[in-house]
Design an enzyme around this catalytic site. Structure first.
Site, PDB file in Angstrom:
ATOM      1  N   HIS A 237       0.816  -1.213   0.000  1.00 33.19           N
ATOM      2  CA  HIS A 237       0.000   0.000   0.000  1.00 33.19           C
ATOM      3  C   HIS A 237       0.856   1.273   0.000  1.00 33.19           C
ATOM      4  CE1 HIS A 237      -3.536  -2.481   0.813  1.00 33.19           C
ATOM      5  NE2 HIS A 237      -2.917  -3.009   1.855  1.00 33.19           N
TER       6      HIS A 237
HETATM    7  O1  RIB Z   1      -4.961   0.351   4.442  1.00 37.84           O
HETATM    8  C1  RIB Z   1      -3.557   0.358   4.310  1.00 37.84           C
HETATM    9  C2  RIB Z   1      -2.948   1.381   5.214  1.00 37.84           C
HETATM   10  O2  RIB Z   1      -3.227   1.024   6.563  1.00 37.84           O
HETATM   11  C3  RIB Z   1      -1.415   1.442   5.115  1.00 37.84           C
HETATM   12  O3  RIB Z   1      -0.983   2.757   5.347  1.00 37.84           O
HETATM   13  C4  RIB Z   1      -0.961   0.529   6.220  1.00 37.84           C
HETATM   14  O4  RIB Z   1       0.306   0.949   6.765  1.00 37.84           O
HETATM   15  C5  RIB Z   1      -2.026   0.745   7.246  1.00 37.84           C
HETATM   16  O5  RIB Z   1      -1.686   1.879   8.000  1.00 37.84           O
END
Ligand code: RIB
Ligand code: CA
Length: 320
Positions: A237
């Protein structure tokens, strides 16, 4: 042309990988500072994790602690995905670095005022610090070149059916940021779930240098949750928010009018994108919708190879 950036984060396995990706390319990204925000785990734990990562690669970048929790309510952590420490899996040595005394919002303000060019903000956790900065110092918006954030999802969420974690933790903060008028590029789940690394690629990382091995071990732990959720591969992500700055051509995007729901029973924390062709509102967000996954993984592997070589060189200099 080097882009000055500030990374606001909650490490977090994927936050750590995003920081490493940025560190590998000082010729493109000048990290002016790192700020931390309660999210995946408590502020103390995620700040400690950020410092450990910087210490592991022997890079002393100022780290300023920010908000412990959201503007309203109490912190919901991502412990299920990131573990008790917020970055479970490999055991990293204690950090040689400490956070600076200045708080995150004041630190960002200092950087913006001192910079001779607008700075890009890269929030990859809940948006509490960024919203607080915008509310306290709206005049500083002109000193922000743009925001490349990880958060949200037009098609779906991951904490609820509609809300992605970073937005879900602090919807009020997200609404302030999305309504700020600052140019935003959003790496939401629409693209980050496609930016997945597969088991064989994780295994390959563990046959390479020390930083690659660390990332492989981080992903070993992080993929446990992904598999439990039925994901194919391990979504990277947060690195998307950095990769877009490095190689925007890897991504496909569309400008959408996006606002954040803060009231809905089933939709609180949803980034609501208007996909209709005609609306009375101007699109405000460059929403990343697709990525050349193979090229994205190559970018990551190449970056880690750079850090591996730097690590070995620093270690040999330390011995001489
Ligand atoms: O949904 C993904 C996000 O949530 C990313 O930033 C991961 O690090 C969590 O914080
Ligand atoms: Ca994060």
């Amino acid at each position: 042309m080097t882009i000055p950036i500030i990374i606001d984060c909650d490490p977090g396995h994927d936050d750590a990988i995003a920081i490493l990706l940025a560190l590998a390319h000082p010729e493109q990204l000048q990290i002016k500072g790192i700020t931390t925000v309660g999210g995946n785990q408590t502020l103390e734990k995620i700040t400690n994790n950020a410092l450990k990562i910087l210490s592991f690669v022997d890079t002393d970048i100022p780290v300023a602690k920010g908000a412990k929790g959201p503007l309203l309510g109490t912190l919901v952590t991502g412990e299920e995905a990131h573990g008790e420490s917020g970055m479970d899996g490999p055991v990293l040595p204690p950090s040689r670095f400490r956070p600076i005394e200045t708080g995150a919002v004041e630190f960002i303000r200092e950087i913006l005022l001192a910079s001779d060019e607008p700075v890009t903000l890269v929030p990859i956790g809940p948006l509490t610090n960024i919203a607080t900065l915008i509310r306290a110092y709206p005049e500083l918006k002109s000193r922000i070149a743009g925001i490349s954030l990880m958060g949200g999802g037009i098609a779906y969420g991951n904490v609820t059916r509609t809300a992605e974690f970073n937005i879900y933790v602090d919807p009020e903060a997200a609404q302030i940021v999305f309504e700020s008028g600052i140019p935003i590029t959003m790496s939401g789940l629409d693209v980050t779930d496609k930016a997945a690394i597969f088991d064989d690629e994780i295994e390959a990382l563990k046959t390479r240098g020390p930083v690659s091995v660390l990332v492989g071990e981080l992903l070993d732990f992080y993929s446990i949750f992904g598999k439990k959720m039925g994901y194919h591969g391990n979504a990277l992500h947060d690195p998307c928010a950095i990769a877009w700055l490095l190689q925007p051509q890897l991504f496909q995007s569309k400008m959408l009018d996006v606002t954040v729901e803060t009231q809905g029973i089933y939709t609180r924390g949803m980034t609501v994108g208007d996909l209709r062709t005609k609306t009375d509102r101007q699109p405000n967000v460059n929403v990343l919708m697709d990525v050349d996954r193979d090229a994205f993984i190559r970018l990551l592997f190449d970056a880690l190879a750079i850090l591996d070589a730097r690590y070995v060189q620093q270690a040999s200099q330390g011995e001489s």
